[in-house]
Design a protein around this motif. Structure first.
Motif, PDB file in Angstrom:
ATOM      1  N   ASN A  36      13.383   2.223  -8.091  1.00 33.59           N
ATOM      2  CA  ASN A  36      14.748   1.533  -7.801  1.00 33.59           C
ATOM      3  C   ASN A  36      14.994   1.510  -6.329  1.00 33.59           C
ATOM      4  O   ASN A  36      15.916   1.101  -5.674  1.00 33.59           O
ATOM      5  N   TYR A  37      14.005   2.059  -5.490  1.00 33.21           N
ATOM      6  CA  TYR A  37      14.071   1.941  -3.936  1.00 33.21           C
ATOM      7  C   TYR A  37      15.081   3.010  -3.396  1.00 33.21           C
ATOM      8  O   TYR A  37      15.710   2.695  -2.541  1.00 33.21           O
ATOM      9  N   LYS A  38      15.489   4.074  -4.449  1.00 30.53           N
ATOM     10  CA  LYS A  38      16.357   5.375  -3.809  1.00 30.53           C
ATOM     11  C   LYS A  38      15.480   6.424  -3.176  1.00 30.53           C
ATOM     12  O   LYS A  38      14.415   6.752  -3.803  1.00 30.53           O
ATOM     13  N   ALA A  39      15.927   6.775  -2.044  1.00 24.71           N
ATOM     14  CA  ALA A  39      15.105   7.930  -1.750  1.00 24.71           C
ATOM     15  C   ALA A  39      15.061   9.155  -2.370  1.00 24.71           C
ATOM     16  O   ALA A  39      16.181   9.613  -2.825  1.00 24.71           O
ATOM     17  N   ARG A  40      13.988   9.751  -2.731  1.00 18.40           N
ATOM     18  CA  ARG A  40      13.985  10.900  -3.704  1.00 18.40           C
ATOM     19  C   ARG A  40      13.142  11.935  -3.017  1.00 18.40           C
ATOM     20  O   ARG A  40      13.522  13.178  -3.400  1.00 18.40           O
ATOM     21  N   GLY A  41      12.183  11.971  -2.417  1.00 17.75           N
ATOM     22  CA  GLY A  41      11.447  12.876  -1.818  1.00 17.75           C
ATOM     23  C   GLY A  41      11.490  12.825  -0.337  1.00 17.75           C
ATOM     24  O   GLY A  41      11.413  11.822   0.322  1.00 17.75           O
ATOM     25  N   PHE A  42      11.568  14.152   0.407  1.00 16.01           N
ATOM     26  CA  PHE A  42      11.863  14.324   1.811  1.00 16.01           C
ATOM     27  C   PHE A  42      10.728  15.364   2.056  1.00 16.01           C
ATOM     28  O   PHE A  42      10.854  16.526   1.607  1.00 16.01           O
ATOM     29  N   HIS A  43      10.002  15.076   2.961  1.00 16.36           N
ATOM     30  CA  HIS A  43       8.775  16.077   3.391  1.00 16.36           C
ATOM     31  C   HIS A  43       8.545  16.221   5.075  1.00 16.36           C
ATOM     32  O   HIS A  43       8.585  15.121   5.607  1.00 16.36           O
ATOM     33  N   TRP A  44       8.397  17.382   5.248  1.00 19.53           N
ATOM     34  CA  TRP A  44       8.115  17.611   6.608  1.00 19.53           C
ATOM     35  C   TRP A  44       6.541  18.229   6.900  1.00 19.53           C
ATOM     36  O   TRP A  44       6.194  18.948   6.035  1.00 19.53           O
ATOM     37  N   ASN A  45       6.112  17.843   8.154  1.00 20.73           N
ATOM     38  CA  ASN A  45       4.593  18.285   8.241  1.00 20.73           C
ATOM     39  C   ASN A  45       4.728  18.484   9.885  1.00 20.73           C
ATOM     40  O   ASN A  45       4.886  17.722  10.744  1.00 20.73           O
ATOM     41  N   SER A  94       0.850  -1.189   0.063  1.00 22.78           N
ATOM     42  CA  SER A  94       0.127   0.101  -0.040  1.00 22.78           C
ATOM     43  C   SER A  94       0.849   1.340  -0.013  1.00 22.78           C
ATOM     44  O   SER A  94       2.069   1.124   0.404  1.00 22.78           O
ATOM     45  N   TYR A  95       0.305   2.297  -0.512  1.00 18.17           N
ATOM     46  CA  TYR A  95       1.006   3.721  -0.573  1.00 18.17           C
ATOM     47  C   TYR A  95       0.125   4.501   0.390  1.00 18.17           C
ATOM     48  O   TYR A  95      -1.033   4.305   0.079  1.00 18.17           O
ATOM     49  N   VAL A  96       0.659   5.185   1.262  1.00 21.97           N
ATOM     50  CA  VAL A  96      -0.171   6.097   2.020  1.00 21.97           C
ATOM     51  C   VAL A  96      -0.321   7.460   1.268  1.00 21.97           C
ATOM     52  O   VAL A  96      -1.586   7.954   1.137  1.00 21.97           O
ATOM     53  N   SER A  97       0.722   8.027   0.352  1.00 19.20           N
ATOM     54  CA  SER A  97       0.280   9.109  -0.367  1.00 19.20           C
ATOM     55  C   SER A  97      -0.257   8.553  -1.745  1.00 19.20           C
ATOM     56  O   SER A  97      -0.264   7.582  -2.091  1.00 19.20           O
ATOM     57  N   ARG A  98      -0.734   9.705  -2.195  1.00 24.59           N
ATOM     58  CA  ARG A  98      -1.446   9.450  -3.707  1.00 24.59           C
ATOM     59  C   ARG A  98      -0.604   9.653  -4.788  1.00 24.59           C
ATOM     60  O   ARG A  98       0.086  10.606  -4.872  1.00 24.59           O
ATOM     61  N   GLY A  99      -0.652   8.841  -6.085  1.00 18.92           N
ATOM     62  CA  GLY A  99       0.098   9.452  -7.249  1.00 18.92           C
ATOM     63  C   GLY A  99       1.480   9.278  -7.185  1.00 18.92           C
ATOM     64  O   GLY A  99       2.129  10.375  -7.756  1.00 18.92           O
ATOM     65  N   ILE A 100       2.229   8.389  -6.681  1.00 20.46           N
ATOM     66  CA  ILE A 100       3.530   8.186  -6.557  1.00 20.46           C
ATOM     67  C   ILE A 100       4.150   7.756  -7.907  1.00 20.46           C
ATOM     68  O   ILE A 100       3.762   6.806  -8.208  1.00 20.46           O
ATOM     69  N   ASP A 101       4.783   8.678  -8.601  1.00 17.50           N
ATOM     70  CA  ASP A 101       5.297   8.228  -9.786  1.00 17.50           C
ATOM     71  C   ASP A 101       6.775   7.602  -9.802  1.00 17.50           C
ATOM     72  O   ASP A 101       7.261   7.189  -8.801  1.00 17.50           O
ATOM     73  N   ASN A 102       7.256   7.261 -11.064  1.00 23.81           N
ATOM     74  CA  ASN A 102       8.609   6.311 -10.912  1.00 23.81           C
ATOM     75  C   ASN A 102       9.760   7.105 -10.362  1.00 23.81           C
ATOM     76  O   ASN A 102      10.798   6.489  -9.665  1.00 23.81           O
ATOM     77  N   ASP A 103       9.668   8.106 -10.393  1.00 23.19           N
ATOM     78  CA  ASP A 103      10.767   9.321 -10.003  1.00 23.19           C
ATOM     79  C   ASP A 103      10.764   9.681  -8.440  1.00 23.19           C
ATOM     80  O   ASP A 103      11.560  10.259  -7.782  1.00 23.19           O
ATOM     81  N   GLY A 104       9.753   9.060  -7.639  1.00 23.97           N
ATOM     82  CA  GLY A 104       9.489   9.338  -6.270  1.00 23.97           C
ATOM     83  C   GLY A 104       8.723  10.448  -5.849  1.00 23.97           C
ATOM     84  O   GLY A 104       8.934  10.966  -4.817  1.00 23.97           O
ATOM     85  N   LYS A 105       7.914  11.041  -6.697  1.00 22.20           N
ATOM     86  CA  LYS A 105       7.149  12.134  -6.683  1.00 22.20           C
ATOM     87  C   LYS A 105       5.876  12.082  -6.319  1.00 22.20           C
ATOM     88  O   LYS A 105       5.251  11.100  -7.182  1.00 22.20           O
ATOM     89  N   ALA A 106       4.955  12.476  -5.267  1.00 17.87           N
ATOM     90  CA  ALA A 106       3.626  12.085  -5.059  1.00 17.87           C
ATOM     91  C   ALA A 106       2.950  13.155  -5.601  1.00 17.87           C
ATOM     92  O   ALA A 106       3.182  14.621  -5.264  1.00 17.87           O
ATOM     93  N   ALA A 107       1.842  12.924  -6.154  1.00 19.32           N
ATOM     94  CA  ALA A 107       0.788  13.802  -6.677  1.00 19.32           C
ATOM     95  C   ALA A 107      -0.049  14.587  -5.229  1.00 19.32           C
ATOM     96  O   ALA A 107      -0.195  15.727  -5.198  1.00 19.32           O
ATOM     97  N   GLU A 108      -0.054  13.616  -4.393  1.00 13.47           N
ATOM     98  CA  GLU A 108      -0.606  14.201  -2.926  1.00 13.47           C
ATOM     99  C   GLU A 108      -0.159  13.477  -1.883  1.00 13.47           C
ATOM    100  O   GLU A 108      -0.222  12.502  -1.643  1.00 13.47           O
TER     101      GLU A 108
END
Length: 140
Positions: free
Chosen positions: A120-129, A27-41
């Motif tokens: 490829n399971y390399k970290a690409r997106g880093f987000h703080w809340n 499962s993905y918690v975020s929505r619309g994760i693309d191949n490059d590790g960016k989430a739409a939401e």
């Protein structure tokens, strides 16, 4: 059907069922994760909605957080900040979520941290809340 081909057919069916079961557990918690590790939401899991491994969060080493950069592997993240605090799935997990606490001004600020991985399971997106938490990491 021979006994050997029957076993092979049964093994193939069992393998397919196992693959489907693992896919269902992913499962993905975020929505619309693309191949490059960016989430739409971005979606932040809640303790009431997701199983948590570490419900109380942790006080991370700020130097370790600053050492994280794009391309980090899951093993490298594990060594720097530990395993994720939430259970996002069993297979093909492409995001990890944490709850971190930072002492600041005589109080403690709680922050959510999310890492999203590419295919490829390399970290690409880093987000703080909330976003202000990124500044707490820089100050320490």
């Amino acid at each position: 059907m021979t006994r050997t081909s029957s076993r092979a057919h049964g093994a193939a069916l069992l393998g397919a069922a196992a693959l489907l079961a693992l896919t269902g557990c992913t499962s993905y918690v975020s929505r619309g994760i693309d191949n490059d590790g960016k989430a739409a939401e971005l979606v932040w899991p809640g303790a009431d909605r997701q199983q948590t491994w570490q419900t109380e969060g942790s006080f991370p080493n700020r130097d370790n957080l600053r050492a994280i950069s794009p391309g980090a592997t899951k093993d490298q993240l594990y060594a720097l900040i530990g395993r994720p605090h939430f259970d996002e799935g069993m297979a093909a997990v492409r995001e990890w979520d944490y709850v971190f606490h930072f002492p600041s001004g005589g109080a403690v600020t709680s922050c959510r941290y999310k890492v999203i991985f590419d295919t490829n399971y390399k970290a690409r997106g880093f987000h703080w809340n909330p976003a202000i938490c990124a500044e707490l990491v820089k100050k320490g």
